[in-house]
Write an enzyme that holds these catalytic residues in place. Structure first.
Site, PDB file in Angstrom:
ATOM      1  N   SER A  66       4.501  -4.417  -1.075  1.00 44.37           N
ATOM      2  CA  SER A  66       4.040  -5.720  -0.610  1.00 44.37           C
ATOM      3  C   SER A  66       2.762  -6.043  -1.362  1.00 44.37           C
ATOM      4  CB  SER A  66       3.746  -5.679   0.898  1.00 44.37           C
ATOM      5  OG  SER A  66       2.987  -6.811   1.299  1.00 44.37           O
TER       6      SER A  66
ATOM      7  N   TYR B 242      -0.453  -1.442   8.069  1.00 39.00           N
ATOM      8  CA  TYR B 242       0.677  -1.819   7.217  1.00 39.00           C
ATOM      9  C   TYR B 242       0.259  -1.821   5.752  1.00 39.00           C
ATOM     10  CZ  TYR B 242       4.063  -4.869   4.867  1.00 39.00           C
ATOM     11  OH  TYR B 242       4.971  -5.388   3.980  1.00 39.00           O
TER      12      TYR B 242
END
Length: 264
Positions: A148, A161
């Site tokens: 990501s 995350y």
């Protein structure tokens, strides 16, 4: 002639999160490029059955393995099951992930462990299983990890995350370096904000978003859209394929916003 036609005809792949979103888009792209052996890993048997049925219509020998990548035993079982079914496997796409929210001061020990088990430990042991298999056969192979753009820093509500994706980024580089002389390649893509079923759930669960959140979000993006799974999937299918040549250890940002650029 389409340059991508048949480029994955020798690919026998495991795709995690393969029943929906990025994972299923990758499976479709691989199938379109000649892959005839696909093992999809996910938690929902219902979604898995639908995904497998769709792929089988294209002549793919597709199987669904119900497994939770947060559990090491499930990861090992999934790799063993795929190898037992196909005889050999030479590719892995780690697309499964959780993007549960949590800031530094709000994240519980349980949430931290859940995120890292799914986003780091799972891919680690799935890669371990595939690489051990390839080394035993002295065969080449390819791994693509879906990270990501948050791996570069991430928003304040994505602390664990973002950190997990940073860990997977380092793991990608480490594995690429360790097994390059064995012709086992390991790369990663770092997508920006994506339009997926999972993102729709996240926006409504964590951010109280209305049904028109996607339309509003896309209107505010430089290129007028969020990242689409089918677009990203073609990059991943290329990186998986032998057509990618010696490409290994690469971290490819896939976004319309450039990391490090300041506001105009």
């Amino acid at each position: 002639m389409n340059g991508s036609a048949g480029r994955n005809s020798e690919t026998r792949a495991i795709v995690t999160g393969g029943a929906q979103g990025i994972g299923f888009a990758v499976a479709e792209a691989l199938a379109d490029e000649g892959c005839r052996a696909l093992a999809l890993i996910g938690r929902s048997q219902e979604k898995g059955d639908k995904a497998v049925a769709a792929l089988k219509k294209s002549g793919v020998d597709a199987i669904f393995i119900s497994a939770d990548v947060a559990k090491v035993a499930d990861c090992k079982r999934a790799v063993d099951t795929a190898i037992a079914h196909f005889g050999t496997v030479n590719a892995l796409v780690n697309a499964a992930a959780t993007s549960a929210r949590g800031s530094l001061v709000e994240t519980s020990e349980e949430l931290f462990d859940t995120i890292f088990a799914t986003n780091v430990r799972g891919p680690f042991f799935l890669m371990q299983g595939l690489v051990a298999h390839l080394l035993a056969r002295k065969a080449p192979g390819s791994i693509v990890n879906v990270l990501s753009m948050s791996a570069h820093a991430g928003q304040s509500f994505l602390t664990p995350y973002s950190t997990s994706k940073g860990a997977l980024m380092t793991l990608t580089k480490n594995v690429a370096n360790a097994y390059r002389t064995n012709r086992i390649r390991c790369n990663a893509v770092l997508p920006g904000w994506m339009d997926t079923e999972g993102e729709d759930i996240v926006q409504k669960k964590w951010h109280g978003a209305a049904d028109d959140w996607l339309e509003k979000a896309e209107a505010g993006q430089p290129m007028g859209q969020l990242v689409k799974p089918a677009q990203l999937a073609r990059l991943i299918s290329y990186m998986v394929s032998p057509q990618a040549g010696v490409m290994t250890g690469s971290l490819v940002d896939y976004d319309q916003n450039v990391a490090g650029a300041g506001a105009e």
